[in-house]
Design an enzyme around this catalytic site. Structure first.
Site, mmCIF file in Angstrom:
data_model
loop_
_atom_site.group_PDB
_atom_site.id
_atom_site.type_symbol
_atom_site.label_atom_id
_atom_site.label_comp_id
_atom_site.label_asym_id
_atom_site.label_seq_id
_atom_site.Cartn_x
_atom_site.Cartn_y
_atom_site.Cartn_z
ATOM 1 N N GLU A 181 54.629 39.061 36.876
ATOM 2 C CA GLU A 181 53.630 39.173 37.934
ATOM 3 C C GLU A 181 53.898 38.123 39.015
ATOM 4 O O GLU A 181 53.863 38.424 40.209
ATOM 5 C CB GLU A 181 52.226 39.004 37.343
ATOM 6 C CG GLU A 181 51.126 39.480 38.260
ATOM 7 C CD GLU A 181 49.746 39.322 37.642
ATOM 8 O OE1 GLU A 181 49.654 39.015 36.436
ATOM 9 O OE2 GLU A 181 48.770 39.497 38.384
ATOM 10 N N ALA A 223 41.743 37.832 36.551
ATOM 11 C CA ALA A 223 41.826 37.195 35.245
ATOM 12 C C ALA A 223 42.921 36.149 35.139
ATOM 13 O O ALA A 223 42.972 35.398 34.167
ATOM 14 C CB ALA A 223 42.013 38.253 34.154
ATOM 15 N N SER A 224 43.838 36.087 36.111
ATOM 16 C CA SER A 224 44.894 35.064 36.048
ATOM 17 C C SER A 224 45.275 34.660 37.457
ATOM 18 O O SER A 224 44.946 35.334 38.431
ATOM 19 C CB SER A 224 46.123 35.603 35.309
ATOM 20 O OG SER A 224 46.765 36.593 36.076
ATOM 21 N N THR A 225 45.978 33.528 37.538
ATOM 22 C CA THR A 225 46.487 33.086 38.833
ATOM 23 C C THR A 225 47.940 32.689 38.638
ATOM 24 O O THR A 225 48.321 32.186 37.583
ATOM 25 C CB THR A 225 45.628 31.941 39.421
ATOM 26 O OG1 THR A 225 46.001 31.741 40.784
ATOM 27 C CG2 THR A 225 45.809 30.638 38.674
ATOM 28 N N GLN A 226 48.780 32.954 39.664
ATOM 29 C CA GLN A 226 50.209 32.699 39.551
ATOM 30 C C GLN A 226 50.686 31.791 40.682
ATOM 31 O O GLN A 226 50.226 31.915 41.815
ATOM 32 C CB GLN A 226 51.014 33.998 39.652
ATOM 33 C CG GLN A 226 50.965 34.888 38.445
ATOM 34 C CD GLN A 226 49.640 35.630 38.312
ATOM 35 O OE1 GLN A 226 48.930 35.500 37.315
ATOM 36 N NE2 GLN A 226 49.272 36.368 39.327
#
Ligand SMILES: *[C@@H]1O[C@H](CO)[C@@H](O)[C@H](O)[C@H]1NC(C)=O
Ligand SMILES: *[C@@H]1O[C@H](CO)[C@@H](O)[C@H](O)[C@H]1NC(C)=O
Ligand SMILES: *[C@@H]1O[C@H](CO)[C@@H](O)[C@H](O)[C@H]1NC(C)=O
Ligand SMILES: *[C@@H]1O[C@H](CO)[C@@H](O)[C@H](O)[C@H]1NC(C)=O
Ligand SMILES: *[C@@H]1O[C@H](CO)[C@@H](O)[C@H](O)[C@H]1NC(C)=O
Ligand SMILES: *[C@@H]1O[C@H](CO)[C@@H](O)[C@H](O)[C@H]1NC(C)=O
Length: 495
Positions: free
Chosen positions: A165, A205-208
């Site tokens: 991702e 729900a997530s961070t990149q």
């Protein structure tokens, strides 16, 4: 008289041919060719909070060029993300039908069978696969069943890893901004000097965070080596699960319930009922979960507009007290110092856009951002509603969201005023949304070759030069002949 005209004919013909050849070479070939056939590709971006469909298009004859693939159209799937259909998998497939029907209209019918169709799911499904692998498998099976009923070339529904991702978001941004290679006016490829741009993505729900770095990766899980257009890139990437916007809000809510009895990040004058199941069922709040609780219990919680307490609550998300590497961002995750310029998209953009355009607050420096966040967190519910009447649904959560973004960038990733100056907040490049979806398709369709396209263009270019010289020589020869004949007639006359 007739003999003289006849003798002028060959050089004139030669001159005309040379001139015509030169002119044809100089006219851009694009203008005289038929419009090139377009190819299409479809990606369903199945995020944790919603699914979006992107249709991309590109001219078939320029397949391997950079910056050629762009967005044709898009569609927002109604309802929640596919992971919200854990108890009703067939509903996940059904939810996509409206957008897929749009795709049938947006892609010309004769192209349907050759148009690849992908579904990629992200952190929402990664979490579901953690808590219930069977549920996540049946959701994927249900969407697969729906997608195979369409005439497109369906190539699978998968859960992307956090690493994929992050890297595909980075590829998308740099591809769209033509930071890998560029096609110059002389018909030659060259590598732009400005280098690549780091990418920051904030999902539900997530961070990149992903950027090119010269520092060696101390944790191999954070390093990805890529070969694009003949160039090697060493990229640092990390995806923080449970650090997406919705999961962060849930974690803050859990802390507020347990320690304060009110929510310091919510505006004063705002209160709502929360169902304990909704707060504690997520794996992201597992550590905060009470040993025994009734999921159906509804608890009333009010906001208190307290910027200081809110900052304290948010800063607990960033634990910097353990690190087994020479340096870490937070939660024991290795990270070299941030380097170069960055583009921050998705919820990063929406959060900054709210501060800038809705609240009218400057956010060009970290210090301004900090002041803006405190200003938003200090508003009462009626003040906020008066300033942003159109944002009601998410309005109580902007303080927490903005506080999180500010802390993540400064305390988490370690941006300082200088490096923050190189961050742009942007959701599109041209007409194309920045996100992992385009990079994912480019990779799976092999649209970014590992080798430089120079060889292919090089032969075109050299034959072009040879032809140019040939036609110029023809013109010169024609002039020489004319001159010679003029001299010959002149001397004949004088004799
Ligand atoms: C693109 O690159 C691939 C592999 O390098 C090659 O097989 C293909 O023919 C190229 N396509 C075009 C249109 O040049
Ligand atoms: C779910 O997680 C397991 C364990 O990490 C993994 O092997 C599996 O491939 C995942 N399922 C999907 C559909 O990606
Ligand atoms: C949980 O709460 C609901 C509603 O408040 C109630 O009907 C139910 O009996 C409770 N369940 C347990 C196990 O206490
Ligand atoms: C940070 O993590 C360590 C190790 O997991 C833990 O002992 C410590 O209590 C945490 N600190 C905070 C402030 O959460
Ligand atoms: C919050 O707003 C009040 C007035 O509405 C003001 O007196 C106070 O100084 C503000 N606090 C901060 C931290 O900005
Ligand atoms: C892109 O696809 C190739 C296979 O075609 C694969 O080897 C490579 O790892 C992929 N790149 C990324 C960033 O996943």
């Amino acid at each position: 008289m007739a003999g003289k005209a006849l003798s002028l004919l060959p050089p004139l013909l030669l001159a005309a041919a040379g001139l015509a050849g030169l002119l044809l070479l100089c006219v851009p070939t694009r203008d005289i060719r038929e419009p090139p056939a377009l190819k299409y590709g479809i990606v369903l971006d199945a995020g944790s909070s919603h699914t979006a469909m992107f249709i991309y298009k590109w001219p078939a004859d320029k397949e391997n060029d950079t910056g050629i693939v762009g967005q044709h159209s898009s569609c927002a799937v109604r309802g929640g993300g596919i992971s919200s259909y854990a108890d009703n998998p067939s509903g996940a497939g059904q939810s996509l039908v409206e957008c897929l029907n749009q795709a049938l209209r947006d892609v010309p019918e004769e192209r349907h069978a050759s148009t690849p169709l992908y579904l990629g799911a992200t952190a929402g499904m990664r979490l579901l696969n953690l808590t219930s692998p069977e549920a996540s498998a049946s959701v994927l099976a249900a969407v697969t069943q729906t997608l195979t009923q369409y005439p497109f070339d369906f190539r699978g529904a998968r859960i992307l890893s956090g690493q994929d991702e992050g890297v595909f978001g980075w590829v998308t941004a740099n591809y769209l901004l033509e930071n890998f290679i560029k096609y110059g006016w002389v018909g030659r490829w060259f590598r732009p000097r400005k280098g690549t741009l780091g990418a920051m993505d904030l999902g539900g729900a997530s961070t990149q965070i992903t950027f090119e770095t010269a520092s060696p990766a101390e944790d191999p899980a954070n390093e990805v080596q890529l070969r694009l257009y003949g160039q090697r890139y060493r990229v640092y990437t990390h995806s923080f699960l449970c650090y997406g916007r919705d999961q962060v809000l849930r974690r803050l809510l859990a802390s507020a319930l347990q320690t304060h009895g009110s929510h310091p990040c919510w505006p004063q004058g705002y209160s709502t009922h929360v169902m304990l199941r909704e707060v504690f069922e997520s794996p992201c709040t597992a550590a905060q979960r009470p040993r025994a609780f009734n999921g159906s219990t509804r608890v009333s919680l009010a906001g208190s507009s307290d910027p200081t307490l809110c900052r304290g609550l948010v800063s607990q998300l960033f634990n910097a007290s353990f690190c087994r590497f020479s340096r870490c961002s937070f939660s024991g995750v290795f990270q070299p110092p941030v380097a170069g310029k960055f583009i921050a998209f998705s919820a990063f953009f929406y959060m900054m856009d709210f501060l800038r355009t809705v609240m009218g607050l400057p956010v060009a420096t970290l210090q301004q951002l900090e002041v803006a966040v405190v200003t938003v967190c200090n508003q009462t519910w009626s003040e906020l509603q008066a300033r942003a009447p159109d944002h009601r649904a998410r309005l109580p959560d902007y303080c927490a969201g903005a506080m999180f973004v500010q802390q993540l960038l400064s305390r988490g990733y370690g941006f300082d005023e200088r490096s923050f100056g190189g961050v742009t907040f942007q959701k599109k490049a041209g007409d194309t949304a920045v996100g992992w979806a385009l990079g994912y398709m480019l990779n799976l369709t092999n649209l970014i070759p590992a080798d430089p396209p120079g060889l292919r263009k090089g032969t075109d270019f050299s034959s072009w030069v040879v032809l140019l010289l040939l036609f110029a020589a023809m013109l010169l020869a024609a002039f020489a002949l004319l001159l010679y004949q003029a001299r010959a007639t002149k001397s004949a006359r004088t004799i």
